[in-house]
Design a protein around this motif. Structure first.
Motif, PDB file in Angstrom:
ATOM      1  N   ARG A  34       0.840  -1.205   0.000  1.00 44.19           N
ATOM      2  CA  ARG A  34       0.000   0.000   0.000  1.00 44.19           C
ATOM      3  C   ARG A  34       0.873   1.253   0.000  1.00 44.19           C
ATOM      4  O   ARG A  34       0.634   2.206  -0.744  1.00 44.19           O
ATOM      5  N   GLN A  35       1.904   1.227   0.843  1.00 41.38           N
ATOM      6  CA  GLN A  35       2.821   2.372   0.933  1.00 41.38           C
ATOM      7  C   GLN A  35       3.422   2.675  -0.443  1.00 41.38           C
ATOM      8  O   GLN A  35       3.443   3.830  -0.890  1.00 41.38           O
ATOM      9  N   ARG A  75       2.272   1.897  -3.384  1.00 46.98           N
ATOM     10  CA  ARG A  75       1.253   2.365  -4.313  1.00 46.98           C
ATOM     11  C   ARG A  75       0.994   3.854  -4.090  1.00 46.98           C
ATOM     12  O   ARG A  75       0.929   4.639  -5.036  1.00 46.98           O
ATOM     13  N   ILE A  76       0.866   4.263  -2.830  1.00 42.23           N
ATOM     14  CA  ILE A  76       0.608   5.683  -2.530  1.00 42.23           C
ATOM     15  C   ILE A  76       1.788   6.539  -2.993  1.00 42.23           C
ATOM     16  O   ILE A  76       1.595   7.607  -3.579  1.00 42.23           O
ATOM     17  N   GLU A 135       1.579   7.038  -6.609  1.00 43.28           N
ATOM     18  CA  GLU A 135       0.509   7.988  -6.939  1.00 43.28           C
ATOM     19  C   GLU A 135       0.980   9.423  -6.702  1.00 43.28           C
ATOM     20  O   GLU A 135       0.738  10.317  -7.528  1.00 43.28           O
ATOM     21  N   LYS A 158      -3.092  12.163   0.061  1.00 42.64           N
ATOM     22  CA  LYS A 158      -2.268  10.956  -0.113  1.00 42.64           C
ATOM     23  C   LYS A 158      -1.170  10.902   0.946  1.00 42.64           C
ATOM     24  O   LYS A 158      -0.831   9.835   1.441  1.00 42.64           O
ATOM     25  N   ALA A 168      -2.559   9.488   4.047  1.00 39.10           N
ATOM     26  CA  ALA A 168      -2.727   8.034   3.943  1.00 39.10           C
ATOM     27  C   ALA A 168      -1.380   7.336   4.050  1.00 39.10           C
ATOM     28  O   ALA A 168      -1.256   6.276   4.665  1.00 39.10           O
ATOM     29  N   LEU A 169      -0.370   7.965   3.453  1.00 42.85           N
ATOM     30  CA  LEU A 169       0.984   7.407   3.488  1.00 42.85           C
ATOM     31  C   LEU A 169       1.503   7.348   4.932  1.00 42.85           C
ATOM     32  O   LEU A 169       2.054   6.344   5.372  1.00 42.85           O
TER      33      LEU A 169
END
Ligand SMILES: [Zn+2]
Length: 251
Positions: free
Chosen positions: A53-54, A56-57, A60, A129, A132-133
């Motif tokens: 997930r990390q 991917r963020i 992005e 983002k 979220a990160l």
């Protein structure tokens, strides 16, 4: 088949009892480890997922940053064009040309505004983002802390039990080879049915050592004779007399 030895019921029962005692030792070690091996594996999976997930963020955010750079360049180009048109407007020959150039200037100003709006939105998106990160990173750190302590606990247990475990695993394998295959199959079936893994139990105080169901005297004396494999009619466990139980020891 010529070499297959016919075992007496007594021999069969002793082998099975010794297998039971060895496997009970292994069960004790597993109880000691408890849920730790599973918890460690689950945590490792979760952490792997969080790392994904990390990444991917971060990708992005990189994409959005690139988009902002493009928009900044577009602003520079539009401003350069605007300047050029302003210069051109000083040398217009007529009203029509003046109008046309003014339109171009307006277009470039609009372009700048549009780009600025896109940059503002993109920056807001990056801020979201980034949050979220941060969350993912914190979760990774906390899960890693838990993982390390669980791993440490498990390693400690493994360090103290590994030798014993290896020893009993070897013994269990050897013991299995001495047990009649059909008897072994029913032993394993019964063993799997009970949480405590007991399939062979002694008669204790006139009762089944597994479920405490009382065993009538006639049946007890048959068990003592060791001529037939006897099972508890209540729980289905294989019964042995207490003397045989005391005689079979595992070390
Ligand atoms: Zn029973």
């Amino acid at each position: 088949m010529a070499n297959v030895k016919e075992y007496s019921v007594e021999e069969k029962l002793s082998s099975l009892l010794s297998l039971q005692k060895i496997e009970s030792k292994l069960d004790e070690i597993h109880v000691l480890k408890g849920e730790l091996p599973m918890e460690v594996a689950d945590l490792e999976d979760e952490i792997q997922g969080l790392h994904a997930r990390q990444m991917r963020i971060e990708e992005e955010i990189n994409g959005i940053t690139e988009f902002i750079e493009q928009k900044k360049n577009a602003i520079k180009e539009a401003q350069a064009l605007e300047k050029k048109y302003e210069k051109d407007s000083e040398n217009v020959k007529n009203n029509r040309e003046f109008e046309a150039i003014n339109k171009e200037i307006e277009m470039q100003q609009l372009e700048v505004k549009l780009c600025e709006k896109h940059i503002k939105d993109a920056n807001e998106e990056i801020a979201e983002k980034a949050q979220a990160l941060e969350k993912a990173k914190k979760a990774i750190a906390s899960k890693e802390g838990v993982l390390n302590s669980k791993k440490g606990e498990l390693e400690k247990i493994i360090a103290t039990t590994e030798k014993e475990e290896t020893h009993f695993v070897k013994q269990a394998e050897a013991a299995k080879s001495h047990v009649d295959p059909r008897l072994l199959a029913s032993y394993e079936k019964i063993r799997n049915n009970y949480r405590n893994g007991l399939a062979v139990v002694p008669v204790e105080r006139d009762a089944c050592g597994g479920c405490f169901y009382s065993i009538p005297p006639q049946k007890q004396s048959e068990i003592k004779q060791r001529k037939k494999i006897m099972v508890c009619e209540n729980c289905g466990r294989i019964l042995v007399d207490s003397e045989l139980n005391d005689n079979v020891e595992v070390k």
